[in-house]
Design a protein around this motif. Structure first.
Motif, PDB file in Angstrom:
ATOM      1  N   GLU A 226       0.897  -1.203   0.099  1.00  0.00           N
ATOM      2  CA  GLU A 226      -0.036  -0.016   0.103  1.00  0.00           C
ATOM      3  C   GLU A 226       0.843   1.321  -0.151  1.00  0.00           C
ATOM      4  O   GLU A 226       1.860   1.199   0.856  1.00  0.00           O
ATOM      5  CB  GLU A 226      -0.947  -0.149   1.250  1.00  0.00           C
ATOM      6  CG  GLU A 226      -2.087  -0.877   1.251  1.00  0.00           C
ATOM      7  CD  GLU A 226      -3.009  -0.790   2.475  1.00  0.00           C
ATOM      8  OE1 GLU A 226      -2.618  -0.204   3.191  1.00  0.00           O
ATOM      9  OE2 GLU A 226      -4.255  -1.433   2.203  1.00  0.00           O
TER      10      GLU A 226
ATOM     11  N   GLU B  36       1.023   5.705  -0.353  1.00  0.00           N
ATOM     12  CA  GLU B  36       0.469   6.999  -0.192  1.00  0.00           C
ATOM     13  C   GLU B  36       0.527   7.675  -1.304  1.00  0.00           C
ATOM     14  O   GLU B  36       1.366   7.804  -1.904  1.00  0.00           O
ATOM     15  CB  GLU B  36       0.815   7.739   1.094  1.00  0.00           C
ATOM     16  CG  GLU B  36       0.629   6.936   2.538  1.00  0.00           C
ATOM     17  CD  GLU B  36       0.723   8.113   3.685  1.00  0.00           C
ATOM     18  OE1 GLU B  36       1.772   9.189   3.572  1.00  0.00           O
ATOM     19  OE2 GLU B  36       0.271   8.052   4.655  1.00  0.00           O
ATOM     20  N   LYS B  37      -0.695   8.220  -1.899  1.00  0.00           N
ATOM     21  CA  LYS B  37      -0.923   8.892  -2.808  1.00  0.00           C
ATOM     22  C   LYS B  37      -1.539  10.376  -2.509  1.00  0.00           C
ATOM     23  O   LYS B  37      -2.492  10.276  -1.901  1.00  0.00           O
ATOM     24  CB  LYS B  37      -1.762   8.151  -3.958  1.00  0.00           C
ATOM     25  CG  LYS B  37      -1.661   8.754  -5.367  1.00  0.00           C
ATOM     26  CD  LYS B  37      -2.461   7.817  -6.187  1.00  0.00           C
ATOM     27  CE  LYS B  37      -2.527   8.433  -7.711  1.00  0.00           C
ATOM     28  NZ  LYS B  37      -3.350   7.279  -8.483  1.00  0.00           N
TER      29      LYS B  37
ATOM     30  N   VAL C 143      -4.008  13.182  -3.222  1.00  0.00           N
ATOM     31  CA  VAL C 143      -5.444  13.349  -3.816  1.00  0.00           C
ATOM     32  C   VAL C 143      -5.406  14.796  -4.324  1.00  0.00           C
ATOM     33  O   VAL C 143      -5.150  15.508  -3.824  1.00  0.00           O
ATOM     34  CB  VAL C 143      -6.426  13.381  -2.672  1.00  0.00           C
ATOM     35  CG1 VAL C 143      -7.918  13.639  -3.124  1.00  0.00           C
ATOM     36  CG2 VAL C 143      -6.381  12.067  -1.896  1.00  0.00           C
TER      37      VAL C 143
ATOM     38  N   LYS D 254      -3.415  12.928   1.622  1.00  0.00           N
ATOM     39  CA  LYS D 254      -3.134  11.937   1.057  1.00  0.00           C
ATOM     40  C   LYS D 254      -3.804  10.774   1.442  1.00  0.00           C
ATOM     41  O   LYS D 254      -4.280  10.726   2.426  1.00  0.00           O
ATOM     42  CB  LYS D 254      -1.490  11.295   1.463  1.00  0.00           C
ATOM     43  CG  LYS D 254      -0.426  12.388   0.750  1.00  0.00           C
ATOM     44  CD  LYS D 254       0.927  11.938   1.530  1.00  0.00           C
ATOM     45  CE  LYS D 254       2.054  12.819   0.578  1.00  0.00           C
ATOM     46  NZ  LYS D 254       3.254  12.426   1.101  1.00  0.00           N
ATOM     47  N   GLN D 255      -3.917   9.836   0.405  1.00  0.00           N
ATOM     48  CA  GLN D 255      -4.620   8.558   0.886  1.00  0.00           C
ATOM     49  C   GLN D 255      -3.914   7.281   0.240  1.00  0.00           C
ATOM     50  O   GLN D 255      -3.104   7.197  -0.537  1.00  0.00           O
ATOM     51  CB  GLN D 255      -6.119   8.514   0.253  1.00  0.00           C
ATOM     52  CG  GLN D 255      -6.062   8.357  -1.433  1.00  0.00           C
ATOM     53  CD  GLN D 255      -7.559   8.567  -1.899  1.00  0.00           C
ATOM     54  OE1 GLN D 255      -8.473   8.936  -1.182  1.00  0.00           O
ATOM     55  NE2 GLN D 255      -7.530   8.142  -3.185  1.00  0.00           N
ATOM     56  N   LYS D 256      -4.470   6.111   1.033  1.00  0.00           N
ATOM     57  CA  LYS D 256      -3.493   4.965   0.757  1.00  0.00           C
ATOM     58  C   LYS D 256      -4.086   4.419  -0.318  1.00  0.00           C
ATOM     59  O   LYS D 256      -5.413   4.268  -0.900  1.00  0.00           O
ATOM     60  CB  LYS D 256      -3.710   3.796   2.140  1.00  0.00           C
ATOM     61  CG  LYS D 256      -2.725   4.169   3.022  1.00  0.00           C
ATOM     62  CD  LYS D 256      -2.527   3.261   4.387  1.00  0.00           C
ATOM     63  CE  LYS D 256      -1.694   3.718   5.247  1.00  0.00           C
ATOM     64  NZ  LYS D 256      -1.460   2.533   6.238  1.00  0.00           N
ATOM     65  N   GLU D 257      -3.248   3.674  -1.339  1.00  0.00           N
ATOM     66  CA  GLU D 257      -3.754   3.104  -2.468  1.00  0.00           C
ATOM     67  C   GLU D 257      -3.282   1.600  -2.517  1.00  0.00           C
ATOM     68  O   GLU D 257      -1.922   1.433  -2.414  1.00  0.00           O
ATOM     69  CB  GLU D 257      -3.378   3.541  -3.788  1.00  0.00           C
ATOM     70  CG  GLU D 257      -3.709   3.112  -4.973  1.00  0.00           C
ATOM     71  CD  GLU D 257      -3.330   3.649  -6.275  1.00  0.00           C
ATOM     72  OE1 GLU D 257      -3.543   3.106  -7.458  1.00  0.00           O
ATOM     73  OE2 GLU D 257      -2.960   4.887  -6.165  1.00  0.00           O
ATOM     74  N   ALA D 258      -3.931   0.733  -2.724  1.00  0.00           N
ATOM     75  CA  ALA D 258      -3.310  -0.613  -2.649  1.00  0.00           C
ATOM     76  C   ALA D 258      -3.017  -0.947  -4.065  1.00  0.00           C
ATOM     77  O   ALA D 258      -3.703  -0.625  -4.986  1.00  0.00           O
ATOM     78  CB  ALA D 258      -4.666  -1.839  -2.265  1.00  0.00           C
ATOM     79  N   ILE D 259      -1.604  -1.456  -4.094  1.00  0.00           N
ATOM     80  CA  ILE D 259      -1.304  -1.924  -5.411  1.00  0.00           C
ATOM     81  C   ILE D 259      -0.953  -3.534  -5.360  1.00  0.00           C
ATOM     82  O   ILE D 259      -0.504  -4.217  -4.572  1.00  0.00           O
ATOM     83  CB  ILE D 259       0.194  -1.231  -5.560  1.00  0.00           C
ATOM     84  CG1 ILE D 259       0.377   0.185  -5.334  1.00  0.00           C
ATOM     85  CG2 ILE D 259       0.657  -1.775  -6.946  1.00  0.00           C
ATOM     86  CD1 ILE D 259      -0.353   0.762  -6.390  1.00  0.00           C
TER      87      ILE D 259
ATOM     88  N   THR E 235      -0.716  -4.952 -11.096  1.00  0.00           N
ATOM     89  CA  THR E 235      -0.409  -3.681 -11.490  1.00  0.00           C
ATOM     90  C   THR E 235       1.105  -3.532 -11.198  1.00  0.00           C
ATOM     91  O   THR E 235       1.803  -2.752 -11.863  1.00  0.00           O
ATOM     92  CB  THR E 235      -0.943  -2.663 -10.306  1.00  0.00           C
ATOM     93  OG1 THR E 235      -2.531  -2.683 -10.542  1.00  0.00           O
ATOM     94  CG2 THR E 235      -0.605  -1.213 -10.745  1.00  0.00           C
TER      95      THR E 235
ATOM     96  N   SER F 298       2.232   6.635  -9.783  1.00  0.00           N
ATOM     97  CA  SER F 298       1.829   5.602  -8.401  1.00  0.00           C
ATOM     98  C   SER F 298       3.000   4.489  -8.289  1.00  0.00           C
ATOM     99  O   SER F 298       3.078   4.059  -7.372  1.00  0.00           O
ATOM    100  CB  SER F 298       0.484   5.056  -8.836  1.00  0.00           C
ATOM    101  OG  SER F 298      -0.368   5.977  -8.664  1.00  0.00           O
TER     102      SER F 298
END
Length: 449
Positions: free
Chosen positions: A381, A383-384, A386, A392-397, A401, A433
């Motif tokens: 995961e 942080e990206k 917004v 920032k919000q977490k993004e699951a990779i 991907t 990302s």
């Protein structure tokens, strides 16, 4: 816009549906090493600087099954069994830290079956009748070669990723010569599908038996890494099956893990073998992308591992290449880890930099097994930012991907290198990302080595 090959354009290359079409043969950059390790010498002495830990494969599998069975039934392992388990896990992790590779020893019977398997595949993979091999072409390969007919596949290959592939590298953009490979690949989820025709049922059964053995070894390996690093149970194992809630970790429930038989050979014209290169050909130094690769001894040496800190005579130096299979026995399996395991363990298990060497006029059969995470398994995961907001919000990779990001980065560097363009000029092609992951965990080989 998403990055695709057609997005790449430079002043030195005209627009084309195929970005390789306008590359001159052996362009001005062809002799430039692709990594800082390409020009390092090869080890020539008797005792190599890499001396991996050797572990009995069947003992490892037995310990693993004992643990998984006890968890399934709710029984508690004895104190002695728990002590032995922790000791084996610590030993394995220490061995990986020392050399980034482990050697597993098969029984003499298992080694004999593996040797027989390679011999049994040779007539099919080496035959000159390409059409007979294409009857078993995998659907992934067919769709790649025939994009204008995506709804059709070769006979028996519909929606079947396993099967025959013919791989051709013209290598116009680097210092290597043309290369061909024949490959039969078996994905776990395809192993028992009855609608798939194999060249013979005996090949099917022998391939299944060996792939299941190597799968069990992979499961044991990952289990011990979980224990050694005090990771939650399933942190790694649940990634390699398509359904993490499944009560069992079986090869036929893994759509990405695979067992391949690879036939390295010179270009074939009719019934004559045409030698197309005069000296040894070395593929680009790389690290595998998945969790674990298990490599039983091939019919000829070919795998070289990078050993840093030594020169080819054993003195202190930047590094050298070691022919691993020259120092292993017929019953031994070389094991090394990949980049996704490095990321999933937050860098605590590092992958092995290695390459394959091909020699002119020499056939080689190799049988790597890859334990890979399912395409939807979450690897990390991040942080990206917004957009438009100060947060920032977490993004699951997931693995799919990440695999595409790794593959794209490597391909981009190859194409840009061939054109003589600095990668920074096209940095926008890497999705923002993914880029921090590749930099953080050393996708570019210069980093952290």
């Amino acid at each position: 816009m998403g990055a695709t090959l057609s997005n790449i354009s430079t002043s030195s290359k005209n627009s084309s549906e195929n970005p390789w079409d306008n590359l001159p043969d052996k362009n001005t950059n062809w002799a430039v090493p692709e990594t800082i390790f390409d020009s390092l010498p090869e080890w020539k002495e008797d005792n190599p600087p890499i001396n991996p830990l050797r572990i009995d494969m069947n003992k490892l599998i037995s310990i693993s099954k004992q643990v998984l069975d006890s968890e399934r039934t709710g029984e508690t392992l004895s104190e002695n069994a728990q002590t032995e388990l922790k000791a084996e896990a610590a030993l394995l992790l220490s061995g990986l830290h020392d050399h980034r590779t482990i050697i597993l020893s098969m029984s003499p019977e298992q080694a004999s079956k593996h040797k027989a398997l390679l011999s049994a595949w040779h007539p099919f993979l080496s035959q000159n009748d390409l059409q007979k091999k294409m009857e078993f072409e995998a659907s992934r390969s067919y769709r790649l070669h025939h994009p204008e007919r995506p709804s059709k596949t070769a006979p028996g290959a519909e929606d079947f990723s396993s099967g025959y592939y013919q791989v051709h590298f013209d290598n116009r953009n680097n210092f290597r010569d043309e290369e061909w490979r024949n490959i039969w690949i078996t994905y776990g989820s395809d192993l028992y599908r009855s609608e798939r025709d194999w060249p013979s049922e005996s090949l099917h059964q022998a391939t299944a038996e060996m792939s299941l053995l190597l799968w069990d070894a992979s499961v044991a390996f990952l289990l011990l890494i979980e224990i050694a690093l005090s990771l939650p149970r399933g942190h790694l194992l649940n990634c390699i099956v398509d359904d993490p809630s499944s009560s069992s970790i079986d090869f036929n429930k893994s759509s990405e893990s695979n067992f391949a038989i690879i036939h390295y050979y010179d270009n074939v014209e009719g019934k004559k073998v045409k030698k197309i290169y005069d000296g040894p050909q070395r593929c680009m130094a790389h690290r595998d992308s998945g969790f674990i690769t298990l490599l039983p001894r091939a019919t000829e040496p070919g795998i070289q591992a990078l050993c840093t800190g030594f020169d080819s005579a054993g003195s202190a130096g930047p590094g050298c290449w070691v022919d691993m299979e020259k120092y292993t026995q017929d019953n031994e399996v070389i094991v090394f880890t990949g980049r996704m395991l490095e990321i999933k363990t937050e860098g605590r298990v590092r992958p092995l930099i290695h390459r394959v060497v091909r020699y002119p006029g020499l056939e080689r059969l190799s049988s790597p097994f890859e334990a890979k995470p399912s395409s939807k398994a979450i690897i990390i995961e991040i942080e990206k930012e917004v957009e438009g907001e100060n947060r920032k919000q977490k993004e699951a990779i997931d693995a799919d991907t990440l695999e595409k990001a790794m593959s794209w980065d490597r391909l981009q560097r190859l194409v840009l290198r061939a054109d003589g363009v600095h990668p920074a000029e096209h940095s926008s092609h890497l999705n923002g990302s993914y880029a921090p992951l590749l930099i953080l965990y050393g996708d570019t080989l210069v980093v952290n080595e």
